[in-house]
Scaffold this motif. Structure first.
Motif, PDB file in Angstrom:
ATOM      1  N   ASN A 164      31.784  55.257  31.085  1.00  0.00           N
ATOM      2  CA  ASN A 164      31.004  56.417  31.509  1.00  0.00           C
ATOM      3  C   ASN A 164      29.475  56.466  30.819  1.00  0.00           C
ATOM      4  O   ASN A 164      29.570  55.767  29.720  1.00  0.00           O
ATOM      5  N   PRO A 165      28.653  57.220  31.071  1.00  0.00           N
ATOM      6  CA  PRO A 165      27.324  57.433  30.487  1.00  0.00           C
ATOM      7  C   PRO A 165      27.601  57.688  29.066  1.00  0.00           C
ATOM      8  O   PRO A 165      26.772  57.058  28.332  1.00  0.00           O
TER       9      PRO A 165
ATOM     10  N   PHE B 295      19.076  53.940  28.452  1.00  0.00           N
ATOM     11  CA  PHE B 295      18.418  54.870  29.437  1.00  0.00           C
ATOM     12  C   PHE B 295      18.773  54.074  30.811  1.00  0.00           C
ATOM     13  O   PHE B 295      18.418  54.451  31.901  1.00  0.00           O
ATOM     14  N   GLN B 296      19.219  52.697  30.963  1.00  0.00           N
ATOM     15  CA  GLN B 296      19.294  51.900  32.110  1.00  0.00           C
ATOM     16  C   GLN B 296      20.503  52.736  32.757  1.00  0.00           C
ATOM     17  O   GLN B 296      20.891  52.577  34.118  1.00  0.00           O
ATOM     18  N   ASP B 297      21.308  53.380  32.225  1.00  0.00           N
ATOM     19  CA  ASP B 297      22.599  54.251  32.913  1.00  0.00           C
ATOM     20  C   ASP B 297      22.463  55.675  32.958  1.00  0.00           C
ATOM     21  O   ASP B 297      23.278  56.498  32.922  1.00  0.00           O
ATOM     22  N   GLY B 298      21.001  56.099  32.878  1.00  0.00           N
ATOM     23  CA  GLY B 298      20.784  57.510  32.987  1.00  0.00           C
ATOM     24  C   GLY B 298      20.216  58.197  31.888  1.00  0.00           C
ATOM     25  O   GLY B 298      20.382  57.855  30.648  1.00  0.00           O
ATOM     26  N   ARG B 299      19.859  59.445  32.155  1.00  0.00           N
ATOM     27  CA  ARG B 299      19.284  60.182  31.045  1.00  0.00           C
ATOM     28  C   ARG B 299      20.421  60.496  30.013  1.00  0.00           C
ATOM     29  O   ARG B 299      20.154  60.616  28.972  1.00  0.00           O
ATOM     30  N   GLU B 300      21.823  60.970  30.369  1.00  0.00           N
ATOM     31  CA  GLU B 300      22.869  61.252  29.413  1.00  0.00           C
ATOM     32  C   GLU B 300      22.995  60.139  28.392  1.00  0.00           C
ATOM     33  O   GLU B 300      22.948  60.279  27.219  1.00  0.00           O
TER      34      GLU B 300
END
Length: 332
Positions: free
Chosen positions: A181-182, A204-209
């Motif tokens: 998970n992120p 950051f490749q897996d999103g902001r969180e």
């Protein structure tokens, strides 16, 4: 007065060439969008290339020595302006503990593996620091107390940067295969990828969180640079017979400055303008130091190190990745 002016003048050629190397490296990375290429590594390669073309110039030596010592230490101090205790505290006790334990275990493992592979201890310490803490910045900071040869510094930085780049490519693929998970992925990237820019970009490749968690984990590793340098300096002084009076090892001035800026930043006493300026100046000064080291490094000595230090870097990278991920999955 004339002697001081003459001494300052003698520094100018070497400092200027180091600045040009740093500027060229930064410009090339920006112009071609080489996001996985560290300007620090490119600066040292450009410095070595320039030395191969023009040879070792005595006129550059005073400025080069100034750049790889006082200016480098100033860059380490400025890194403290990017960190606050409140930021890293949001990781929680478990997250902080896992990152710190991973760093300590990685340093220990790299030392043991280095001895098994027959890698010179000074070079093994630099590779261990770069892998475990924050890449080239840690290599340069630790070398202030390890006092390894310039060729060892150049090799360690090249090795650590290569391994960090491989991690950038592998982590997103592994995250998908392992269904991370992120939160876990960001913490893993921040806890184990070498350079600050590499760790943040990967997270950051897996999103902001994931990106925010990865940035905080990496900042915590940067904060741990200070105690590592102090501890290593004390151990090396004891083994080398320095400080035989039995007194405590002195705190290097640049480490004290680094901690001081963290304290000021944590208390909200650093203006945003100063923080922004420090954030721009620190990477450039580090790149200058690397360019200067490239000018001072002998390629024949670098090649003589052979492949064993590279195997050490790869082994240390793999160990840190596995140890930190297991710790995160079990405790964080």
């Amino acid at each position: 007065m004339m002697m001081v002016r003459g001494s300052v003048t003698s520094l100018f050629p070497g400092v200027l060439v180091s600045a040009l190397l740093a500027g060229t490296a930064s410009a090339l990375v920006a112009a071609f969008g080489w996001h996985s290429v560290s300007p620090l590594l490119l600066a040292v390669l450009l410095g070595m290339a320039l030395r191969a073309v023009v040879g070792a110039r005595e006129s550059l030596r005073p400025g080069v020595a100034f750049t790889v010592r006082p200016l480098l230490r100033a860059a380490v101090v400025l890194l403290g302006a990017q960190v606050t205790a409140a930021q890293v505290g949001t990781l929680g006790v478990a997250g902080l503990a896992v990152v710190a334990a991973s760093l300590a275990a990685s340093l220990w493992f790299t030392g043991r593996l280095g001895r098994a592979l027959g890698v010179e201890p000074g070079l093994a310490r630099l590779i261990g620091a770069g892998t475990s803490i924050c890449g080239a910045s840690a290599v340069l900071a630790v070398n202030s107390v390890a006092r390894a040869e310039e060729e060892d510094v150049a090799y360690a930085i090249a090795c650590v940067t290569l391994c960090g780049t491989l991690s950038m490519l592998a982590y997103p693929l592994l995250a998908e295969a392992l269904a991370l998970n992120p939160h876990v992925f960001g913490l893993w990237a921040g806890a184990s990828i070498h350079e600050v820019g590499q760790a943040v970009a990967t997270a950051f490749q897996d999103g902001r969180e994931a990106g925010e968690i990865g940035t905080l984990a990496k900042l915590w590793r940067v904060m741990l640079l200070a105690p590592v340098v102090v501890t290593m300096g004390a151990l090396l002084a004891r083994r080398g017979g320095r400080g035989a009076d039995g007194g405590p090892a002195p705190l290097p001035w640049f480490v004290a400055g680094f901690l001081g800026l963290i304290a000021l930043n944590s208390a909200g006493l650093l203006p945003e303008l100063v923080r922004g300026w420090a954030g721009q100046a620190a990477p450039f000064l580090l790149a200058m130091a690397l360019g200067a080291m490239g000018l001072d490094a002998d390629p024949s000595k670098l090649l003589a190190r052979g492949p064993r230090p590279l195997l050490l870097g790869l082994g240390a990278t793999l160990f840190l990745a596995c140890f930190s991920l297991i710790g995160i999955l079990c405790f964080a």
